[in-house]
Enzyme design. Structure first.
Site, PDB file in Angstrom:
ATOM      1  N   ASP A 103       0.845  -1.197   0.000  1.00 16.37           N
ATOM      2  CA  ASP A 103       0.000   0.000   0.000  1.00 16.37           C
ATOM      3  C   ASP A 103       0.875   1.240   0.000  1.00 16.37           C
ATOM      4  O   ASP A 103       2.026   1.194   0.431  1.00 16.37           O
ATOM      5  CB  ASP A 103      -0.850   0.075   1.277  1.00 16.37           C
TER       6      ASP A 103
HETATM    7  N1  URA Z   1      -0.792  -6.046   3.880  1.00 10.83           N
HETATM    8  C1  URA Z   1      -1.296  -4.796   3.908  1.00 10.83           C
HETATM    9  O1  URA Z   1      -2.310  -4.573   4.548  1.00 10.83           O
HETATM   10  N2  URA Z   1      -0.674  -3.850   3.225  1.00 10.83           N
HETATM   11  C2  URA Z   1       0.454  -4.044   2.528  1.00 10.83           C
HETATM   12  O2  URA Z   1       0.983  -3.111   1.934  1.00 10.83           O
HETATM   13  C3  URA Z   1       0.976  -5.344   2.522  1.00 10.83           C
HETATM   14  C4  URA Z   1       0.344  -6.323   3.197  1.00 10.83           C
END
Ligand code: URA
Length: 242
Positions: A103
């Protein structure tokens, strides 16, 4: 591969100039002068030399490990003009893409490669690749709640596989209670760690991927990247049957 093509691929000369070099008797294979441009070179077997130096094929693929900072999208471009991980790495092969996603606000290890076979397998659930995260969460986690994640929990896109999870530290009081957790999961669903922890009542405040398929982010500063060494690539490949 034919010798003239091999020399051209290794950057020694153009194909035509390679023919001339070969015919002039300056190329050796396994110690012997070879003057036929069409002679077949066994890649990885034959030792080709030019001017006393061994000639080797450059890597076909690239494997880049990036320490992604917060605030960068894992995407080729963004209609809103926000920064992307491609702004952090220069000179990538045109086909090099991230293996999975993080993310925008997640930091940590992101692998990029144009080796499609490897990328595909590293993400495929069949190959059960470990992904380790460190999460700072709000609240004061209790083991019973975390046990739900250890067994697998229902999210809106289906049940999760059992996760390994450990509480490393707690601090703060009242509404400011925080804990640092270490997690290992094998799946890579969208915002999975955030959704898992929210589902048991502990919203994620910070999230970092510290390890992926045995590669660790340690020693690489945020925003920096490096190319994997050959032995690291070999270890990755052998994990997924390549
Ligand atoms: N899980 C998440 O919630 N976000 C990420 O970026 C990677 C794994």
């Amino acid at each position: 591969m034919r010798l003239n093509r091999f020399l051209a691929r290794c950057g020694i000369a153009s194909r035509r100039r390679s023919d001339e070099l070969i015919q002039s008797g300056v190329i050796r294979i396994n110690g012997e002068v070879v003057d036929e441009p069409g002679r077949v070179v066994a890649i990885g077997g034959d030792q080709v030399e030019y001017q006393g130096r061994s000639v080797v094929l450059p890597d076909l693929y690239e494997y880049v490990l990036l320490h992604k900072p917060a605030g960068y999208l894992v995407s080729r471009g963004d209609p809103e003009g926000r920064p992307t991980v491609y702004d952090l790495v220069s000179g990538l092969h045109p086909g090099t893409v991230p293996v999975g996603r993080l993310d925008m606000e997640t930091t940590g290890l992101l692998l990029l490669t144009d080796d499609g076979d490897l990328g595909y397998r590293l993400l495929h659930p069949r190959f059960v690749v470990d992904k380790h995260y460190v999460a700072v969460v709000g609240g004061d986690p209790v083991e019973e709640k975390l046990d739900l994640l250890r067994c697998g929990i229902d999210l809106d896109d289906g049940p999760t596989a059992p996760a390994e999870i450990r509480i490393d530290e707690r601090w703060g009081s009242g509404f400011k209670k925080r804990a640092r957790l270490s997690l290992c999961i094998h799946e890579g669903r969208k915002r999975q760690v955030r959704r898992m922890l929210r589902a048991v009542g502990y919203p994620v405040r910070e999230l970092t991927r510290v390890e992926f398929a045995g590669l660790r982010i340690e020693g690489l500063a945020e925003g920096h990247y490096r190319h994997l060494a050959a032995d690291e690539v070999n270890r990755l490949k052998s994990q997924v049957g390549l």
